[in-house]
Design an enzyme around this catalytic site. Structure first.
Site, mmCIF file in Angstrom:
data_model
loop_
_atom_site.group_PDB
_atom_site.id
_atom_site.type_symbol
_atom_site.label_atom_id
_atom_site.label_comp_id
_atom_site.label_asym_id
_atom_site.label_seq_id
_atom_site.Cartn_x
_atom_site.Cartn_y
_atom_site.Cartn_z
ATOM 1 N N SER A 82 0.663 -1.305 0.485
ATOM 2 C CA SER A 82 -0.128 0.211 0.382
ATOM 3 C C SER A 82 0.884 0.899 0.385
ATOM 4 O O SER A 82 1.703 0.835 -0.924
ATOM 5 C CB SER A 82 -0.912 0.205 1.070
ATOM 6 O OG SER A 82 -1.993 0.860 1.052
ATOM 7 N N ASP B 73 -6.158 -3.888 -2.375
ATOM 8 C CA ASP B 73 -5.357 -3.289 -1.006
ATOM 9 C C ASP B 73 -4.377 -4.472 -0.615
ATOM 10 O O ASP B 73 -4.995 -5.555 -0.599
ATOM 11 C CB ASP B 73 -5.489 -2.486 -0.326
ATOM 12 C CG ASP B 73 -4.681 -1.603 0.114
ATOM 13 O OD1 ASP B 73 -3.727 -2.849 1.271
ATOM 14 O OD2 ASP B 73 -4.335 -0.278 -0.086
#
Length: 619
Positions: free
Chosen positions: A368, A482
């Site tokens: 991320s 993610d």
């Protein structure tokens, strides 16, 4: 074992045994008494020492060479579970448990072993109980390597350098590599010319089973026992010496000039023809550059070869050679950057502290927000340039959120995609100077995905696709979101990449977050919350922001794994960032400064507690 397996170079067997861990505490006179019970075994690369399921009635000590251990499955397939290096015991489990051989063992280079029976081993252990502890230590160490618990690599003693592509400067590279290794420990660089100088004209070109082969092999084994590292340089073309070098290798380095093109060289073709993963040691690709050249086209080099990893080196950069040596000797330094929204900006300060502490960054990766900053560093940005780039990207450029009709997500993702593409262009992960990876989560298959190739910005876009906030990324029929869903602190990935080196993890996801002081009703209307915010005469209703709830929920998915990953790191740095919201990018300067100061304190304490900062992890 072939009929030639019992040929014996004229080298002192007892002397070699006395130098191993198993027998180093046993009096040489005692070993001499048992000498007639020991039998020397020679294996050529690719030959099998023992097969899974066979009866075990003898034990071996590897005096030179390298063996690979395989577990066979009912469907006929095999899995590599480890390697045996010089001085280790082989086959002891069957003797100790009176069970069939638990694995198949093959030589991956020419190897010399001492073989003795169950009865001889029992008598030796009875007279010298200390040897029992030595065997136990070796069994434990081997099990730890197999399950990946210790992080300690199999020792590399011999490195064989072969030419890749055209016009590869193999001699210059081998010389510079030996120099770099020599700064760590005694190192010998051997070419056919050097061997002929010691043993006589043409000695290096002795065929494997020809007259004089035992003499040559015995001399090479003596050099490997004398030096910590030996760099074998093959001839530019196929020859008996080139084949000998491959059979002596713990690790093969295929070295090519990047600008010359990726076509396979003649020795590489021979390696592939005989099976690089079975007949010879593991292989790395080293691409060389002149000053000012930028890595590109690596994908084509990798497509033609089966290599474990690749390295980009500037031919006259001492720092690049030192980085390669750290990889080869289990001393690489890997940095893992965790996800956590705006709190991940503290990575910028922490990386500065790591640099000031004198810790080199050999590999970097993350999830991320950590994936973005890690990629920026992997492109070659120094501390100052990284700070400016992040300020421009996350603060001065305005909000990254472009809200849309929330049928798939609350933002369209176009703004952040454009900004990533503008910064990284069409650069590919394979072409980054530093080894880099990022992690996303495969929503379709419910598993983590490690991105080690592909266009940088596109793989980052997958790693940051927070469910509900950004749309998933479509790749090869799967939906990627993610990486924090499955692995927010990918220490395990970095451990594999560094193969025994030191891993420092930067964790910016606090265990307690989104604390709330004021209660709010279970049934909550968004219109009511908005109305209170717009009406100056009404008290604002304090509620947790939707984006923050979605981000925190995403990180909860891998919370238990994150704790496990932190335990596997050599050092975890957790800056105190609870006061900052997950979207509080406007606090950039404060967050970076906290990351810097906290990391500096942690690094100072950690360095002071380590007796030898240059030792491999676990040493």
């Amino acid at each position: 074992m072939t009929d030639s397996a019992l040929s014996a170079p004229a080298t002192d067997l007892v002397g070699l045994l006395a130098a191993t861990e198993l027998f180093r505490d046993v009096d040489v006179a005692v070993l001499r008494d048992f000498e007639k019970h020991f039998e020397r075994v020679h294996l050529s690369g690719g030959e099998t020492l023992m097969r899974q399921g066979d009866r075990g009635d003898c034990v071996f000590v590897l005096m030179s060479g390298r063996l690979r251990v395989y577990v066979e499955h009912p469907d006929g397939t095999e899995t590599v579970v480890g390697e045996i290096t010089r001085g280790e015991v082989v086959g002891e489990m069957s003797i100790l448990t009176d069970a069939p051989r638990s694995a198949t063992v093959r030589a991956i280079r020419d190897s010399e072993l001492a073989m003795f029976t169950r009865e001889v081993l029992g008598e030796l252990l009875e007279r010298h109980p200390s040897a029992v502890m030595s065997i136990t230590r070796q069994i434990v160490a081997r099990l730890q390597r197999t399950i990946g618990a210790s992080g300690t690599p199999d020792p590399v003693v011999t490195l064989t350098v072969i030419p890749a592509g055209k016009d590869a400067p193999v001699s210059l590279f081998a010389h510079r590599l030996a120099e770099a290794l020599g700064r760590l420990a005694p190192t010998l660089h051997l070419s056919s010319r050097e061997v002929d100088g010691h043993l006589g004209e043409g000695a290096s070109q002795t065929p494997q089973h020809g007259p004089g082969s035992n003499r040559l092999l015995g001399w090479l084994n003596e050099q490997e026992a004398k030096y910590t590292y030996v760099v074998y340089e093959t001839d530019p073309v196929r020859s008996n010496w080139s084949r000998r070098c491959l059979r002596q290798a713990d690790r093969v380095l295929a070295v090519g000039r990047a600008s010359a093109g990726p076509a396979l060289g003649p020795i590489e073709q021979e390696v592939l023809r005989h099976g690089a993963t079975e007949r010879f040691a593991r292989q790395d690709l080293v691409l060389l550059y002149e000053d000012g050249e930028t890595p590109s086209g690596t994908r084509e080099w990798l497509r033609l070869r089966r290599v474990e990893r690749h390295h980009h080196l500037r031919l006259f950069s001492s720092a690049d050679f030192e980085r390669l040596v750290r990889y080869l000797t289990g001393r690489a330094r890997g940095i893992v950057l965790g996800g956590g929204g705006a709190r991940g900006l503290s990575h910028v300060g922490a990386l500065r502290a790591i640099g000031e502490a004198g810790i080199p960054v050999d590999a970097i990766g993350g999830t991320s927000m950590g994936a973005i900053i890690a990629a920026m560093r992997a492109t070659g940005l120094d501390d100052q340039a990284l700070f400016k780039a992040c300020r421009k990207y996350f603060v001065e450029g305005g909000s990254l959120l472009d809200f849309t009709l929330p049928l798939v997500s609350i933002t369209s993702g176009s703004r952040i995609s454009r900004r990533l593409a503008d910064f990284f262009g069409e650069a590919r992960i394979e072409d980054l100077l530093l080894s880099y990876f990022c992690v996303s989560s495969n929503l379709t298959r419910a598993e983590a995905v490690v991105h080690r190739e592909g266009v940088v910005w596109k793989q980052i876009r997958a790693s940051i696709s927070l469910p509900g906030i950004l749309p998933p990324v479509f790749q090869e029929g799967d939906l990627l979101v993610d990486g924090g869903v499955t692995n927010n602190l990918p220490v395990d990935v970095m451990k594999g990449l560094c193969h025994g080196g030191v891993v420092i993890a930067l964790d910016v996801s606090p265990k307690v977050d989104l604390t709330h002081k004021e209660a709010f009703p279970e049934e909550l209307s968004g219109w009511r919350v908005l109305g209170r915010r717009l009406n100056p005469f009404m008290k604002t209703m304090e509620v947790p922001p939707l984006a923050s709830v979605l981000m925190r929920t995403t990180l909860l998915g891998s919370a238990s794994k994150q704790s496990l990953m932190a335990q596997r790191a050599d050092l975890v740095i957790r800056p105190p960032l609870e006061e900052f919201g997950l979207l509080e990018f406007k606090s950039f300067d404060r967050i970076v400064e906290i990351g810097y100061k906290h990391a500096l304190e942690q690094l100072e304490a950690w360095s002071a507690s380590r007796p030898d900062p240059e030792a491999p992890a676990g040493a």
